[in-house]
Design a protein around this motif. Structure first.
Motif, PDB file in Angstrom:
ATOM      1  N   CYS A   1      10.435 -11.391  -6.680  1.00  0.00           N
ATOM      2  CA  CYS A   1      11.819 -11.146  -6.311  1.00  0.00           C
ATOM      3  C   CYS A   1      11.833 -10.149  -5.154  1.00  0.00           C
ATOM      4  N   VAL A   2      12.684 -10.402  -4.167  1.00  0.00           N
ATOM      5  CA  VAL A   2      12.852  -9.485  -3.047  1.00  0.00           C
ATOM      6  C   VAL A   2      14.261  -8.899  -3.086  1.00  0.00           C
ATOM      7  N   ILE A   3      14.333  -7.576  -3.184  1.00  0.00           N
ATOM      8  CA  ILE A   3      15.595  -6.840  -3.099  1.00  0.00           C
ATOM      9  C   ILE A   3      15.583  -6.123  -1.759  1.00  0.00           C
ATOM     10  N   GLN A   4      16.477  -6.506  -0.871  1.00  0.00           N
ATOM     11  CA  GLN A   4      16.426  -5.986   0.481  1.00  0.00           C
ATOM     12  C   GLN A   4      17.105  -4.613   0.594  1.00  0.00           C
TER      13      GLN A   4
ATOM     14  N   ILE B   1       4.874  -3.510  -6.726  1.00  0.00           N
ATOM     15  CA  ILE B   1       5.926  -3.542  -5.716  1.00  0.00           C
ATOM     16  C   ILE B   1       5.308  -3.277  -4.346  1.00  0.00           C
ATOM     17  N   LEU B   2       5.635  -4.135  -3.391  1.00  0.00           N
ATOM     18  CA  LEU B   2       5.301  -3.908  -1.990  1.00  0.00           C
ATOM     19  C   LEU B   2       6.580  -3.513  -1.266  1.00  0.00           C
ATOM     20  N   GLU B   3       6.584  -2.331  -0.685  1.00  0.00           N
ATOM     21  CA  GLU B   3       7.752  -1.827   0.042  1.00  0.00           C
ATOM     22  C   GLU B   3       7.432  -1.803   1.533  1.00  0.00           C
ATOM     23  N   VAL B   4       8.323  -2.359   2.339  1.00  0.00           N
ATOM     24  CA  VAL B   4       8.109  -2.390   3.789  1.00  0.00           C
ATOM     25  C   VAL B   4       9.256  -1.667   4.491  1.00  0.00           C
TER      26      VAL B   4
ATOM     27  N   ASP C   1      15.404   3.060   2.331  1.00  0.00           N
ATOM     28  CA  ASP C   1      14.227   3.169   3.195  1.00  0.00           C
ATOM     29  C   ASP C   1      13.665   1.820   3.632  1.00  0.00           C
ATOM     30  N   GLY C   2      13.783   0.800   2.797  1.00  0.00           N
ATOM     31  CA  GLY C   2      13.165  -0.471   3.134  1.00  0.00           C
ATOM     32  C   GLY C   2      13.423  -1.522   2.071  1.00  0.00           C
ATOM     33  N   ASP C   3      12.637  -2.592   2.109  1.00  0.00           N
ATOM     34  CA  ASP C   3      12.755  -3.708   1.168  1.00  0.00           C
ATOM     35  C   ASP C   3      11.718  -3.589   0.064  1.00  0.00           C
ATOM     36  N   PHE C   4      12.079  -4.039  -1.140  1.00  0.00           N
ATOM     37  CA  PHE C   4      11.167  -4.134  -2.280  1.00  0.00           C
ATOM     38  C   PHE C   4      10.804  -5.603  -2.507  1.00  0.00           C
TER      39      PHE C   4
ATOM     40  N   GLY D   1      -0.151   3.994   0.604  1.00  0.00           N
ATOM     41  CA  GLY D   1       0.785   3.632   1.662  1.00  0.00           C
ATOM     42  C   GLY D   1       0.397   4.247   2.988  1.00  0.00           C
ATOM     43  N   ALA D   2       1.280   4.050   3.961  1.00  0.00           N
ATOM     44  CA  ALA D   2       1.063   4.586   5.299  1.00  0.00           C
ATOM     45  C   ALA D   2       2.387   4.574   6.037  1.00  0.00           C
ATOM     46  N   GLY D   3       2.492   5.421   7.065  1.00  0.00           N
ATOM     47  CA  GLY D   3       3.665   5.388   7.924  1.00  0.00           C
ATOM     48  C   GLY D   3       4.774   6.308   7.454  1.00  0.00           C
ATOM     49  N   ASP D   4       5.966   6.062   8.006  1.00  0.00           N
ATOM     50  CA  ASP D   4       7.101   6.947   7.783  1.00  0.00           C
ATOM     51  C   ASP D   4       8.371   6.108   7.745  1.00  0.00           C
ATOM     52  N   CYS D   5       9.052   6.143   6.617  1.00  0.00           N
ATOM     53  CA  CYS D   5      10.285   5.361   6.490  1.00  0.00           C
ATOM     54  C   CYS D   5      11.368   5.858   7.440  1.00  0.00           C
ATOM     55  N   ARG D   6      11.280   7.109   7.881  1.00  0.00           N
ATOM     56  CA  ARG D   6      12.316   7.664   8.758  1.00  0.00           C
ATOM     57  C   ARG D   6      12.281   7.058  10.149  1.00  0.00           C
ATOM     58  N   VAL D   7      11.137   6.560  10.562  1.00  0.00           N
ATOM     59  CA  VAL D   7      11.035   5.901  11.859  1.00  0.00           C
ATOM     60  C   VAL D   7      10.848   4.395  11.693  1.00  0.00           C
ATOM     61  N   ARG D   8      11.045   3.906  10.463  1.00  0.00           N
ATOM     62  CA  ARG D   8      10.995   2.477  10.153  1.00  0.00           C
ATOM     63  C   ARG D   8       9.662   1.859  10.527  1.00  0.00           C
ATOM     64  N   GLN D   9       8.587   2.496  10.071  1.00  0.00           N
ATOM     65  CA  GLN D   9       7.260   1.959  10.337  1.00  0.00           C
ATOM     66  C   GLN D   9       6.338   2.325   9.194  1.00  0.00           C
ATOM     67  N   GLY D  10       5.773   1.301   8.533  1.00  0.00           N
ATOM     68  CA  GLY D  10       4.830   1.565   7.462  1.00  0.00           C
ATOM     69  C   GLY D  10       5.153   0.788   6.207  1.00  0.00           C
ATOM     70  N   ILE D  11       4.331   1.021   5.182  1.00  0.00           N
ATOM     71  CA  ILE D  11       4.527   0.362   3.890  1.00  0.00           C
ATOM     72  C   ILE D  11       4.171   1.338   2.776  1.00  0.00           C
ATOM     73  N   ALA D  12       4.539   0.976   1.552  1.00  0.00           N
ATOM     74  CA  ALA D  12       4.098   1.692   0.360  1.00  0.00           C
ATOM     75  C   ALA D  12       3.854   0.672  -0.743  1.00  0.00           C
ATOM     76  N   VAL D  13       2.892   0.958  -1.592  1.00  0.00           N
ATOM     77  CA  VAL D  13       2.574   0.103  -2.729  1.00  0.00           C
ATOM     78  C   VAL D  13       2.818   0.902  -4.004  1.00  0.00           C
ATOM     79  N   HIS D  14       3.595   0.324  -4.902  1.00  0.00           N
ATOM     80  CA  HIS D  14       3.935   0.989  -6.159  1.00  0.00           C
ATOM     81  C   HIS D  14       3.586   0.081  -7.337  1.00  0.00           C
ATOM     82  N   VAL D  15       3.520   0.673  -8.516  1.00  0.00           N
ATOM     83  CA  VAL D  15       3.585  -0.082  -9.764  1.00  0.00           C
ATOM     84  C   VAL D  15       4.792   0.435 -10.533  1.00  0.00           C
TER      85      VAL D  15
END
Length: 423
Positions: free
Chosen positions: A153-156, A173-176, A124-127, A94-108
């Motif tokens: 499926c998108v869970i906002q 999972i792609l988290e934005v 923090d964001g959408d899945f 991933g990259a960025g910071d969810c606290r400033v609403r910028q970036g993504i994370a990739v999970h399994v």
């Protein structure tokens, strides 16, 4: 309080709302939920341990520009332990910071048990959830969604949900953090093509009026917190609005491609995109490579080799290159990916970082360079996908230390590429 009538029966419900009233009208997303109890009725949140699985410490592992590939991730067995969806979340990069609403994370997610009296919501964001093994029965505040492999499926952000499984389950999972997923602009394609709005499905209200000990897990600033309450959080009797969870079957995607020559950029396969704060640049794209016809002439048909100023010439065909200014995380849901048929397996993944060269393996290059260029089907029985982002992704400690899963020989798939240049 609002009173809702169905003609013969009246019941008083509490109305809650998700909304973003400061947004321009065309971007406003909101939903009204009519609950039996307000969602604020819970005890204080307390931290729960999620280390080392859920991880947003992007500086913890040493950076590497190398091409990375993971063999299929192991799914826990019930003999070892019961692992539900929350416990089975593992961050890869991933990259960025969810606290400033910028970036993504990739999970399994790697699980084998249902969540039972437990719900999760992401502050923090959408899945964007991509099942690969096993169907998910997802209960949300808006209703139930069954999501199977080859569906997404998108869970906002902020939506409570529970995941039930019927056996070993694995997926991506792609988290934005920047914004919400939306359909890409079609531009000169016109009104129809790619993923069409009519094919997205939303749930129907399906409430639980159940008093029981229930745990609500909140993901906040990348950490997990849990609060207890004495009733099910899925007590929404009715709702209306456009800020909703949704699912989409990937077979509904209407692929477009060239019918003359050249290989188009992968953006023509974009299902959903999440815009960044920079105009015209995506925080993340969800891209698929579905079954389709390949008909180009005078062209190297597979994906060309990505690297700025790089070109490989063949006696008859050329594999063009492009500036690789995006990070590409790839996964395989089923089948055999056309550019690496023998070495990339369902349930595994690869990461190609910004400005690191990559492309078809040597076998694919030789086969494609010597094939007769007649119309042919591509990727039948296969579904590969890509999480593409303008951010430079860092790998987590967990993913970097999976010595039994990291493919140390990945680089070898290109080593036998031959020189074909001559005067």
């Amino acid at each position: 309080m609002d009173t809702i009538s169905n003609g013969t029966y009246m019941k008083t419900l509490l109305r809650t709302c998700w909304c973003r009233p400061a947004a321009p009208r065309f971007r406003n997303r909101r939903s009204w939920l009519y609950r039996i109890r307000p969602s604020v009725v819970h005890k204080p949140f307390v931290p729960i341990d999620c280390a080392p699985r859920l991880d947003y410490a992007w500086d913890a592992a040493a950076p590497t520009p190398n091409q990375l590939r993971w063999k299929p991730f192991d799914v826990p067995t019930r003999q070892a332990a019961e692992v539900d969806f929350v416990q089975g979340l593992h961050t890869i990069c991933g990259a960025g910071d969810c606290r400033v609403r910028q970036g993504i994370a990739v999970h399994v997610y790697l699980c084998n048990a249902s969540m039972r009296d437990r719900a999760l919501y992401n502050a923090d964001g959408d899945f964007l959830i991509v099942p690969q093994l096993g169907a998910l029965l997802i209960t949300t505040e808006f209703g139930k969604i069954r999501c199977e492999p080859n569906e997404i499926c998108v869970i906002q952000q902020g939506m409570r949900f529970n995941v039930a499984v019927s056996g070993p389950s694995r997926g991506y999972i792609l988290e934005v953090f920047d914004d919400h997923f939306q359909l890409p602009e079609l531009g000169p394609i016109g009104a129809n093509g790619l993923a069409n709005p009519r094919d997205f499905q939303t749930p129907v209200a399906c409430y639980e009026d159940r008093e029981t000990d229930y745990e609500v897990v909140c993901k906040y600033h990348g950490k997990l917190f849990a609060a207890e309450q004495d009733h099910s959080p899925f007590d929404v009797v009715a709702w209306h609005g456009n800020y909703v969870p949704f699912k989409y079957h990937l077979d509904k995607f209407m692929a477009v491609n060239t019918v003359s020559f050249d290989h188009c950029d992968p953006s023509i396969f974009t299902v959903l995109t999440c815009p960044s704060g920079k105009a015209g640049t995506a925080a993340a794209d969800f891209v698929i490579f579905p079954p389709r016809w390949s008909v180009q002439e005078h062209t190297f048909r597979p994906p060309y080799y990505h690297l700025e100023q790089h070109q490989i010439l063949h006696a008859y065909l050329s594999a063009r290159s492009a500036g690789n200014c995006m990070s590409e995380f790839m996964g395989l849901i089923k089948g055999r990916y056309e550019a690496k048929e023998e070495s990339f397996h369902p349930g595994g993944a690869s990461l190609h970082s910004i400005m690191t060269p990559h492309g078809p393996d040597a076998s694919c290059f030789e086969t494609a360079s010597n094939s007769e260029l007649k119309p042919e089907r591509v990727a039948d029985g296969t579904q590969a996908f890509m999480f593409e982002t303008s951010y430079s992704l860092a790998v987590t400690n967990w993913a970097a230390k999976l010595t039994n899963k990291l493919d140390d020989d990945y680089y070898k798939c290109w080593q036998s590429l031959k020189k074909h240049f001559s005067f």
